[in-house]
Motif scaffolding. Structure first.
Motif, PDB file in Angstrom:
ATOM      1  N   PHE A 167       0.749  -1.328   0.120  1.00  0.00           N
ATOM      2  CA  PHE A 167       0.156   0.465  -0.140  1.00  0.00           C
ATOM      3  C   PHE A 167       1.167   1.142   0.219  1.00  0.00           C
ATOM      4  N   LYS A 168       0.886   2.427  -0.448  1.00  0.00           N
ATOM      5  CA  LYS A 168       0.991   3.439  -1.250  1.00  0.00           C
ATOM      6  C   LYS A 168       0.592   4.379  -0.383  1.00  0.00           C
ATOM      7  N   ASP A 169       1.029   4.752   0.946  1.00  0.00           N
ATOM      8  CA  ASP A 169       0.364   5.642   1.924  1.00  0.00           C
ATOM      9  C   ASP A 169       0.729   7.202   1.685  1.00  0.00           C
ATOM     10  N   ILE A 170       0.445   8.297   1.113  1.00  0.00           N
ATOM     11  CA  ILE A 170       0.284   9.587   0.774  1.00  0.00           C
ATOM     12  C   ILE A 170       0.678   9.877   1.707  1.00  0.00           C
ATOM     13  N   THR A 171      -0.130  10.381   2.843  1.00  0.00           N
ATOM     14  CA  THR A 171      -0.970  11.236   4.435  1.00  0.00           C
ATOM     15  C   THR A 171       0.857  11.501   4.632  1.00  0.00           C
ATOM     16  N   THR A 172       1.866  11.193   4.324  1.00  0.00           N
ATOM     17  CA  THR A 172       3.402  10.984   4.392  1.00  0.00           C
ATOM     18  C   THR A 172       3.838  12.467   3.777  1.00  0.00           C
ATOM     19  N   ALA A 173       2.822  12.035   2.337  1.00  0.00           N
ATOM     20  CA  ALA A 173       3.285  13.684   1.490  1.00  0.00           C
ATOM     21  C   ALA A 173       2.191  14.606   1.959  1.00  0.00           C
ATOM     22  N   LEU A 174       1.005  14.064   2.432  1.00  0.00           N
ATOM     23  CA  LEU A 174       0.186  15.156   2.377  1.00  0.00           C
ATOM     24  C   LEU A 174       0.250  16.034   3.080  1.00  0.00           C
ATOM     25  N   LYS A 175       1.668  15.472   4.539  1.00  0.00           N
ATOM     26  CA  LYS A 175       1.327  16.307   5.711  1.00  0.00           C
ATOM     27  C   LYS A 175       2.325  17.620   5.665  1.00  0.00           C
ATOM     28  N   ASP A 176       3.336  17.273   4.695  1.00  0.00           N
ATOM     29  CA  ASP A 176       4.272  17.906   3.594  1.00  0.00           C
ATOM     30  C   ASP A 176       4.028  19.212   3.293  1.00  0.00           C
ATOM     31  N   ILE A 214     -10.405  13.758 -14.307  1.00  0.00           N
ATOM     32  CA  ILE A 214     -10.300  12.383 -13.473  1.00  0.00           C
ATOM     33  C   ILE A 214      -8.905  12.629 -13.207  1.00  0.00           C
ATOM     34  N   HIS A 215      -9.288  12.570 -12.011  1.00  0.00           N
ATOM     35  CA  HIS A 215      -7.968  12.594 -11.124  1.00  0.00           C
ATOM     36  C   HIS A 215      -7.472  11.402  -9.892  1.00  0.00           C
ATOM     37  N   ASP A 216      -6.944  10.236  -9.591  1.00  0.00           N
ATOM     38  CA  ASP A 216      -7.086   9.629  -8.849  1.00  0.00           C
ATOM     39  C   ASP A 216      -5.860   9.572  -7.536  1.00  0.00           C
ATOM     40  N   ASP A 217      -5.503   9.363  -6.387  1.00  0.00           N
ATOM     41  CA  ASP A 217      -4.142   9.276  -5.824  1.00  0.00           C
ATOM     42  C   ASP A 217      -3.248   8.350  -7.352  1.00  0.00           C
ATOM     43  N   LEU A 218      -4.055   7.505  -7.044  1.00  0.00           N
ATOM     44  CA  LEU A 218      -2.966   5.999  -7.647  1.00  0.00           C
ATOM     45  C   LEU A 218      -3.825   4.807  -8.538  1.00  0.00           C
ATOM     46  N   LEU A 219      -3.088   4.909 -10.175  1.00  0.00           N
ATOM     47  CA  LEU A 219      -2.867   3.954 -11.038  1.00  0.00           C
ATOM     48  C   LEU A 219      -2.575   2.269 -10.062  1.00  0.00           C
ATOM     49  N   ALA A 220      -2.936   1.409 -10.219  1.00  0.00           N
ATOM     50  CA  ALA A 220      -2.530   0.038 -10.365  1.00  0.00           C
ATOM     51  C   ALA A 220      -3.333  -0.623 -11.119  1.00  0.00           C
ATOM     52  N   THR A 221      -4.294  -1.636 -11.202  1.00  0.00           N
ATOM     53  CA  THR A 221      -4.869  -2.209 -12.599  1.00  0.00           C
ATOM     54  C   THR A 221      -5.448  -1.601 -13.341  1.00  0.00           C
ATOM     55  N   GLY A 222      -6.065  -0.679 -12.879  1.00  0.00           N
ATOM     56  CA  GLY A 222      -6.447  -0.238 -14.032  1.00  0.00           C
ATOM     57  C   GLY A 222      -7.763   0.407 -13.867  1.00  0.00           C
TER      58      GLY A 222
END
Ligand code: AMP
Length: 174
Positions: free
Chosen positions: A23-32, A119-127
Motif C-alpha cells: 500500500f502506497k500511503d500518501i499521508t506522509t506526502a500530504l502532511k509536508d 479525472i484525478h485519483d491518487d494512484l493507478l494500480a490495475t486500472g
C-alpha cells in the motif's frame, strides 16, 4: 521539492489492507506543506490552458488534491462516490479493484456535453477504477477526458485498460 523528493515522501505499507498488497500511503506526502503544494502545482502545470471545465475526483483519496487543482484551473469539482452517498439522481458503474469489487456513482446532472474533464485519483494500480470512471464520465457525452494520478504502479499495467483517446499523466511511476 522535486520528483525524487516526492518519491521519498510516499510511505510503503506491506500487506495492507490484505496480504500481498504494497500500500502506497500518501499521508506522509500530504502532511509536508511544501510537498502538498508541489503536488497541486505539478498537476496544474500539466493541464493549464487545456480548457478543463470540471475536475472529477475519485472517492476517497482523489478528493484531496482535486478541488485545489480545480480552483487553480478555474474549473469546478465533481465527486465520484461510492453507492448511497450522493443525494440526488445518480448514474452508476461497477468495476474490479486490486482488492475487491465496487460501484461508483456521479450525479446525473454533474457533467454536460460542453465539459472538458480531468479525472484525478491518487494512484493507478490495475486500472479498473479509472477505466470505470472514464466509462461513467464518457456516458454523459463530455467533449474530452484526461486522467491524472499522483502515483502509477507501472508493473500492474493499468494504462492498458485506459481508452486510447484519453491522455494520461502521473507525477511519479513506481
Ligand atoms: P486499480 O483499480 O487497481 O487501478 O486501483 C486504484 C484504486 O485503488 C485507487 O483509488 C487507489 O487509491 C487504490 N489502490 C490500489 N492499489 C493501491 C496501492 N497499492 N496503494 C494505495 N492505493 C491503492
Amino acid at each position: 521539492m522535486n520528483i525524487e523528493e516526492f518519491k521519498s515522501k510516499i510511505r510503503n505499507i506491506p500487506d495492507f489492507p490484505k496480504p500481498g498488497i504494497q500500500f502506497k500511503d500518501i499521508t506522509t506526502a500530504l502532511k509536508d506543506p511544501e510537498c502538498l503544494r508541489w503536488m497541486k502545482d505539478s498537476i496544474v502545470k500539466i493541464y493549464r490552458g487545456r480548457g478543463i471545465t470540471q475536475v472529477v475526483g475519485l472517492e476517497s483519496r482523489g478528493f484531496i488534491i482535486a478541488p485545489a487543482v480545480a480552483i487553480e484551473l478555474g474549473a469546478g469539482f465533481v465527486p465520484e462516490r461510492k453507492p448511497g452517498k450522493l443525494p440526488a439522481d445518480v448514474i452508476s458503474v461497477a468495476y474490479n479493484k486490486e482488492y475487491g469489487t465496487d460501484t461508483m456513482q456521479i450525479h446525473r446532472d454533474a457533467l454536460s456535453a460542453d465539459d472538458v474533464v480531468l479525472i484525478h485519483d491518487d494512484l493507478l494500480a490495475t486500472g479498473g477504477t479509472v477505466a470505470a470512471a472514464i466509462k461513467l464520465v464518457k456516458s454523459t457525452g463530455v467533449k474530452k477526458v484526461y486522467v491524472n494520478f499522483l502515483i502509477e504502479l507501472e508493473d500492474l499495467h493499468g494504462r492498458d485498460l485506459i481508452d486510447s483517446d484519453v491522455e494520461i499523466s502521473s507525477l511519479i511511476k513506481l
